[in-house]
Each structure stands twice: as C-alpha cells, then as structure tokens.
Design an enzyme around this catalytic site. Structure first.
Site, PDB file in Angstrom:
ATOM      1  N   LYS A  52      27.381  36.664  46.797  1.00  0.00           N
ATOM      2  CA  LYS A  52      27.441  38.115  46.722  1.00  0.00           C
ATOM      3  C   LYS A  52      26.189  38.699  46.070  1.00  0.00           C
ATOM      4  O   LYS A  52      26.165  39.889  45.739  1.00  0.00           O
ATOM      5  CB  LYS A  52      28.686  38.537  45.934  1.00  0.00           C
ATOM      6  CG  LYS A  52      29.987  38.054  46.564  1.00  0.00           C
ATOM      7  CD  LYS A  52      31.159  38.271  45.631  1.00  0.00           C
ATOM      8  CE  LYS A  52      32.412  37.623  46.198  1.00  0.00           C
ATOM      9  NZ  LYS A  52      33.536  37.652  45.229  1.00  0.00           N
ATOM     10  N   ARG A 319      43.902  39.255  39.360  1.00  0.00           N
ATOM     11  CA  ARG A 319      43.635  39.811  40.691  1.00  0.00           C
ATOM     12  C   ARG A 319      44.901  39.686  41.533  1.00  0.00           C
ATOM     13  O   ARG A 319      45.728  38.793  41.296  1.00  0.00           O
ATOM     14  CB  ARG A 319      42.488  39.062  41.372  1.00  0.00           C
ATOM     15  CG  ARG A 319      41.161  39.113  40.615  1.00  0.00           C
ATOM     16  CD  ARG A 319      40.648  40.544  40.454  1.00  0.00           C
ATOM     17  NE  ARG A 319      40.437  41.184  41.736  1.00  0.00           N
ATOM     18  CZ  ARG A 319      39.333  41.035  42.469  1.00  0.00           C
ATOM     19  NH1 ARG A 319      38.351  40.278  42.041  1.00  0.00           N
ATOM     20  NH2 ARG A 319      39.213  41.630  43.627  1.00  0.00           N
TER      21      ARG A 319
END
Length: 329
Positions: A52, A319
């Site tokens: 990323k 998450r």
DNA sequence: TGTACATGAGCAC
DNA sequence: TGCTCCTGTACAT
C-alpha cells in the site's frame, strides 16, 4: 481507501501522466511545505508501488528513469491510510485525454481524474489547473496534468536507503512479479496468530486489506480464526495464488470483484447493502455492480451466495471481519 | 450543524 | 487492547 491494487494503479498513472517531467511541487494546505521545497523543480524518474506504499522518485538529473540514478533520487513516500486520496485533472490535450480517459478515469475508489478543461485553458500555452479542493497536502503539477493528495496517513521525503528500509519491513506483495510466496507461507505457519489477523499484517503479506482478506478467505473456505500454524502449507499456497489473480484483476479493472459470474445475483442479492459503497467503476458499462462484487464483505445478515447461511460480522484485531459460518469452517 | 463511518497503521500500556 | 491521527461523505437533527 486503497488496498494494494489501487496503489499499483496509482504508480502506473503517475508514470503515464508525469514520467520524465519536471514537476512543480507545492503544499496548498501548508503541512508539507518543507518537503515540497525539497522536491519542487525535480524530474519524476520512477513511480513504484510496494503493497500500500507509493514511492515517487525524483531527481535533478535527466536519466530517463534508469536504475543507476537511483542513489541520486529523492523519494516521495505516500501511504493513503484510511482516508487518503489522489485527485487528478488534465488540461484536455489529446495526450492527456488519452492517458486519463474521457471523461474521467478513477484510479482508486476515491481517486478521480477529470479531463474537463482547466480554468482558463482556452488555447495553446501554459494551462491553469483547477484550484485545490479541500485539505490538499501536496500538489504535483506537470506539463499537462495535476495531482492533489488529501488525507494521507504518511507523506514524507525519504532517501533511497530510507525507502529500502521501509520496503524491507513489508512482506511479499502478490502484485509484484518478484514476490516470494514461500516467504508468505513460512511466515504464516510460524505463528499461532489467526490466519485472518496475519493477512492484515503488512509484514506478512503486503497490499492485502480488509476486503481482500475477507474475500480470499471465503474463496479458500478457510476459517479466519484458524491459527496460522494449523493451516496446511498447500492451502496457503492456494490462497496466495488466488490473491495474485484477484489483485491483478483489481489492478486491471480498477475495482475489487471477487465473485465468480455463476455466483452473482444468487441468494442474498435480494437484500440491499446496508450502506452504499462507492466503486471506482461506477457508470462503466459492463462493470460488476458493487452489490454483486463480494461474497461476504459488508454482507452481514445476508445469505451466503454459496450455501445460504447468513454472513456474520465479527471484530478481529479492531477491524470488522466478515465470514460465512457455513462455508468457512 | 452534528455525528457516524470508512478498503490503515503507529504507539502506549 | 485502546487511543490517536489523517479527511470526506452520508445521514440525522
């Protein structure tokens, strides 16, 4: 809000729109003034993605992007985090229109490219890019296009050595041809941490986010809570291969689509998603609509496309984790 | 106008 | 594990 495929598309876009050009670098927001001064007036030599992380290499040299110049490059290191986005605009010239598509091409879910004529661009000569919108941390202005960065979790100027150290902290990236799947397999099996948590650990595998995590584990029929050391190596190799395919598709299409055609519009498609989620192929003819793109991600309470069991959502390492209790056991 | 939420990650404890 | 930072958008009030 990118996963790795978005960052690879961004790297490609920067190479297409700004490669070899001298860039005007500013920080309209002001929070990147010092970094912008270091990069202003340099030439873009390289645009790379690792997981990323986006690295743009700039130098004063005109080396055509060749590797021997690497030591002379300063690198803009950007990580978009949860909210970051790049917005592109072009001057409407044929070249740019070709490069960015018409009327627009979205590079990631929230990156947009506008080919609309820029403010005051009514003929040959220098063009006036649109005013920055919102909190623009850094603006890169090239010959025919501009790129605005907002909301990154990381935006810094680093040396080649610092870039290498950042990359060394990352696991193999399924989108990169030089990635070693066995490093991924060995790393997962070394730990009792659940395979679901390890897929989100960028030092285990780089570029996978919450969507690819949920969807790849579903396609592998693997319970995310299984300790890494208990997952057979062959299962992990299959998981890796599937991620390579899915993420390459993501780079090509510009959106995450994990459902197979035969599974779309299956049980569960009758229930609309709780919240609409932007897909970067919105409006693209032939694009798979968001509500048919995923097996489990953001489908809590809806029927599994395969077995009909309601999809569940759980917390894993702070998450949201989506899975099908019927298929993933 | 206020609030919740989001595809992430670093840090303290 | 919990807190914090980064920002834009949708929705409720």
């Amino acid at each position: 809000m990118p996963e790795g495929h978005t960052v690879h598309r961004l790297a490609r876009t920067f190479a297409e729109l700004f490669g070899g050009q001298i860039l005007e670098v500013t920080s309209p927001q002001g929070r990147f003034d010092a970094g912008a001064r270091l990069l202003d007036g340099l030439r873009l030599q390289s645009a790379q993605a690792w997981g990323k992380h986006l690295f743009l290499g700039l130098s004063r040299e005109d080396g055509g992007g060749s590797d021997p110049l690497d030591d002379h490059l300063l690198w803009l290191h950007v990580h978009l985090g949860l909210y970051g986005s790049w917005t592109f605009a072009g001057d409407g010239t044929d070249d740019v229109a070709h490069a960015i598509g018409a009327p627009r091409r979205r590079v990631g879910e929230r990156e947009s490219v506008s080919a609309l004529p820029a403010v005051g661009a009514d003929g040959p000569g220098p063009w006036n890019p649109p005013e920055p919108r919102g909190q623009v941390r850094v603006r890169l202005l090239g010959e025919h296009a501009v790129a605005d960065l907002t909301g990154p979790t990381r935006c810094e100027v680093v040396t080649a050595a610092e870039r290498d150290r950042a990359i060394a902290r990352l696991g193999p990236d399924p989108i990169r041809a030089d990635a070693d799947p066995e490093a991924f397999v060995a790393r997962v099996r070394r730990s009792r941490t659940s395979v679901g948590a390890q897929l989100m650990d960028q030092s285990v595998i780089a570029g996978v986010g919450n969507i690819y995590r949920a969807e790849a584990l579903f396609r592998a029929e693997l319970d995310p809570w299984t300790p890494g050391r208990d997952v057979p190596a062959e299962t992990l190799r299959t998981l890796w291969t599937d991620l390579v395919d899915l993420m390459h598709d993501g780079v090509r299409v510009g959106a995450i689509v994990t459902t197979r055609p035969e599974d779309r519009a299956a049980p569960g498609a009758d229930v609309p998603p709780a919240r609409p989620v932007r897909q970067n192929t919105d409006g693209t003819p032939g694009a798979v609509p968001r509500e048919e793109s995923f097996y489990v991600y953001q489908r809590a309470g809806q029927s599994c496309r395969r077995c009909g069991t309601p999809v569940v959502v759980e917390d894993m390492a702070a998450r949201k984790l989506y899975r099908c209790p019927g298929c993933q056991r």
